[in-house]
Motif scaffolding. Structure first.
Motif, PDB file in Angstrom:
ATOM      1  N   GLN A 104      85.925  93.306  39.032  1.00 33.33           N
ATOM      2  CA  GLN A 104      84.616  93.886  38.710  1.00 33.33           C
ATOM      3  C   GLN A 104      84.404  93.835  37.201  1.00 33.33           C
ATOM      4  O   GLN A 104      83.339  94.213  36.713  1.00 33.33           O
ATOM      5  CB  GLN A 104      84.565  95.345  39.183  1.00 33.33           C
ATOM      6  CG  GLN A 104      84.738  95.501  40.681  1.00 33.33           C
ATOM      7  CD  GLN A 104      85.058  96.948  41.060  1.00 33.33           C
ATOM      8  OE1 GLN A 104      84.159  97.752  41.224  1.00 33.33           O
ATOM      9  NE2 GLN A 104      86.319  97.268  41.186  1.00 33.33           N
ATOM     10  N   HIS A 124      80.904  90.973  39.110  1.00 35.08           N
ATOM     11  CA  HIS A 124      79.792  91.539  38.343  1.00 35.08           C
ATOM     12  C   HIS A 124      79.422  90.665  37.144  1.00 35.08           C
ATOM     13  O   HIS A 124      78.812  91.149  36.198  1.00 35.08           O
ATOM     14  CB  HIS A 124      80.144  92.969  37.903  1.00 35.08           C
ATOM     15  CG  HIS A 124      80.297  93.905  39.066  1.00 35.08           C
ATOM     16  ND1 HIS A 124      80.923  95.126  38.996  1.00 35.08           N
ATOM     17  CD2 HIS A 124      79.879  93.782  40.365  1.00 35.08           C
ATOM     18  CE1 HIS A 124      80.915  95.705  40.191  1.00 35.08           C
ATOM     19  NE2 HIS A 124      80.294  94.910  41.033  1.00 35.08           N
ATOM     20  N   SER A 199      87.773 102.928  40.314  1.00 38.95           N
ATOM     21  CA  SER A 199      87.436 104.176  41.011  1.00 38.95           C
ATOM     22  C   SER A 199      86.872 103.892  42.402  1.00 38.95           C
ATOM     23  O   SER A 199      86.646 104.812  43.176  1.00 38.95           O
ATOM     24  CB  SER A 199      86.408 104.970  40.194  1.00 38.95           C
ATOM     25  OG  SER A 199      85.202 104.236  40.093  1.00 38.95           O
TER      26      SER A 199
HETATM   27  P1  NAD Z   1      85.463 102.986  36.698  1.00 44.34           P
HETATM   28  O1  NAD Z   1      85.263 103.369  35.276  1.00 44.34           O
HETATM   29  O2  NAD Z   1      84.530 103.543  37.701  1.00 44.34           O
HETATM   30  O3  NAD Z   1      86.941 103.411  37.171  1.00 44.34           O
HETATM   31  C1  NAD Z   1      88.079 103.049  36.442  1.00 44.34           C
HETATM   32  C2  NAD Z   1      89.262 103.743  37.084  1.00 44.34           C
HETATM   33  O4  NAD Z   1      90.444 103.277  36.451  1.00 44.34           O
HETATM   34  C3  NAD Z   1      89.228 105.270  36.893  1.00 44.34           C
HETATM   35  O5  NAD Z   1      89.418 105.911  38.145  1.00 44.34           O
HETATM   36  C4  NAD Z   1      90.386 105.547  35.927  1.00 44.34           C
HETATM   37  O6  NAD Z   1      91.044 106.771  36.185  1.00 44.34           O
HETATM   38  C5  NAD Z   1      91.310 104.376  36.198  1.00 44.34           C
HETATM   39  N1  NAD Z   1      92.138 103.994  35.059  1.00 44.34           N
HETATM   40  C6  NAD Z   1      91.778 103.852  33.761  1.00 44.34           C
HETATM   41  N2  NAD Z   1      92.807 103.395  33.019  1.00 44.34           N
HETATM   42  C7  NAD Z   1      93.860 103.260  33.884  1.00 44.34           C
HETATM   43  C8  NAD Z   1      95.200 102.840  33.731  1.00 44.34           C
HETATM   44  N3  NAD Z   1      95.679 102.419  32.540  1.00 44.34           N
HETATM   45  N4  NAD Z   1      96.011 102.846  34.823  1.00 44.34           N
HETATM   46  C9  NAD Z   1      95.536 103.248  36.051  1.00 44.34           C
HETATM   47  N5  NAD Z   1      94.266 103.643  36.248  1.00 44.34           N
HETATM   48  C10 NAD Z   1      93.435 103.649  35.184  1.00 44.34           C
HETATM   49  O7  NAD Z   1      85.508 101.395  36.736  1.00 44.34           O
HETATM   50  P2  NAD Z   1      85.241 100.395  37.965  1.00 44.34           P
HETATM   51  O8  NAD Z   1      85.734 100.996  39.230  1.00 44.34           O
HETATM   52  O9  NAD Z   1      85.728  99.071  37.528  1.00 44.34           O
HETATM   53  O10 NAD Z   1      83.663 100.318  38.120  1.00 44.34           O
HETATM   54  C11 NAD Z   1      82.839 100.389  36.993  1.00 44.34           C
HETATM   55  C12 NAD Z   1      81.937  99.202  36.691  1.00 44.34           C
HETATM   56  O11 NAD Z   1      81.920  99.136  35.283  1.00 44.34           O
HETATM   57  C13 NAD Z   1      82.390  97.861  37.166  1.00 44.34           C
HETATM   58  O12 NAD Z   1      81.315  97.308  37.789  1.00 44.34           O
HETATM   59  C14 NAD Z   1      82.665  97.044  35.896  1.00 44.34           C
HETATM   60  O13 NAD Z   1      81.898  95.859  35.942  1.00 44.34           O
HETATM   61  C15 NAD Z   1      82.086  97.843  34.765  1.00 44.34           C
HETATM   62  N6  NAD Z   1      82.964  97.954  33.571  1.00 44.34           N
HETATM   63  C16 NAD Z   1      83.710  96.880  33.178  1.00 44.34           C
HETATM   64  C17 NAD Z   1      84.519  96.983  32.070  1.00 44.34           C
HETATM   65  C18 NAD Z   1      85.333  95.784  31.666  1.00 44.34           C
HETATM   66  O14 NAD Z   1      84.922  94.647  31.918  1.00 44.34           O
HETATM   67  N7  NAD Z   1      86.513  95.970  31.047  1.00 44.34           N
HETATM   68  C19 NAD Z   1      84.608  98.191  31.358  1.00 44.34           C
HETATM   69  C20 NAD Z   1      83.814  99.272  31.795  1.00 44.34           C
HETATM   70  C21 NAD Z   1      82.999  99.135  32.906  1.00 44.34           C
END
Ligand code: NAD
Length: 269
Positions: A104, A124, A199
């Protein structure tokens, strides 16, 4: 990593022949890119931060577009380096067991770490490209960011003057149908679905998890916090992905050697 759940996770990976991985923003937090909903997430710290994330507000409100472009100037994505979690998935791929990474994430870090780009499905989209919302022309994001750095607040399409946007899927936009089709095939054709750092609150990505479970795959969820799909998983680890994934990728296969699968059903004649 010594708990019973960790031992069960290692046993699952050891017996797996075709692993599909579903990743989310939590896989990239150790690279300095904040997630949305984790304890330090952008939307956890500022409940209003996601208000401009819909396609409707982006199209109708020039102020939202200006903010969005300004934020891209300082995005941590441009300088982020892959971390231990991304590298572990490359190792798992090299062992011959990992078939597909469905992500994602929009940061391109799986490919930067060395994952085969043909095996990475960006559900995404990507932040590294732009698309014109009128004519569909695509281009490198760095060209648009350069224009913003030079003073353009809302760079438009150079071909048709339409609204330019990152090639990412905003709320209210459809996912690329072909990418989603391949993602569904990948979860139907795996024996283990490894879910990491998400999440599982965004559809249709989250729906891939029950789909895999219904099709008979063992689901292994590794996320710092509980997810709505923990109850369909064979094993749940509430541990950092930067520790769990390297541990799992070092597990030798129990059956030994390589194997073949029936592959993508759309290619069967
Ligand atoms: P989310 O923010 O909803 O969930 C992230 C989850 O990862 C959380 O539950 C958190 O507790 C957990 N987490 C964070 N760091 C961790 C670690 N080191 N070890 C274990 N768990 C950890 O993100 P999502 O579910 O990917 O959905 C959010 C949307 O946001 C997606 O569609 C994505 O495209 C976008 N997004 C992408 C990026 C990126 O490309 N890096 C960053 C932020 C949001």
């Amino acid at each position: 990593m010594g708990s019973q759940a960790c031992a069960a996770a290692r046993a699952l990976v050891a017996s797996a022949h075709r692993i599909t991985v579903l990743t989310g923003a939590g896989v990239s937090t150790d690279s300095g890119i904040p997630d949305f909903r984790g304890p330090d997430g952008l939307w956890t710290r500022d409940a209003d931060a996601g208000l401009g994330a819909s396609i409707d507000s982006y199209v109708s409100d020039p102020a939202v577009r200006r903010l969005s472009w300004r934020a891209k100037l300082d995005s941590p994505v441009w300088t982020a380096k892959p971390n231990a979690a991304h590298k572990a998935l490359v190792e798992l791929e090299r062992s011959g067991r990992l078939r597909t990474v469905i992500t994602q994430n929009i940061d391109g870090l799986h490919q930067k770490a060395g994952s085969d780009p043909h095996r990475v499905l960006e559900l995404h989209g990507t932040l590294h490209a732009t698309v014109c919302l009128s004519c569909g022309a695509t281009g490198p994001m760095r060209d648009a960011v350069k224009r913003v750095a030079e003073g353009e607040e809302d760079p438009d399409c150079l071909r048709c003057r339409g609204i330019l946007k990152s090639a990412t899927v905003s709320f209210g936009q459809h996912l690329d149908g072909e990418v989603l089709r391949r993602a569904r095939l990948a979860v139907l054709d795996c024996d283990v679905l490894l879910v990491a750092g998400t999440s599982l609150s965004v559809q249709p990505a989250a729906g891939l998890v029950p789909l895999a479970a219904k099709a008979g795959a063992q689901v292994l969820i590794c996320n710092a916090e509980p997810t709505p799909y923990d109850d369909v998983a064979a094993v749940v680890l509430h541990e950092p992905v930067g520790e769990v994934l390297p541990d799992l990728s070092s597990v030798p296969p129990s059956g030994g050697g390589r194997f073949s699968s029936w592959g993508d059903p759309s290619t069967w004649s």
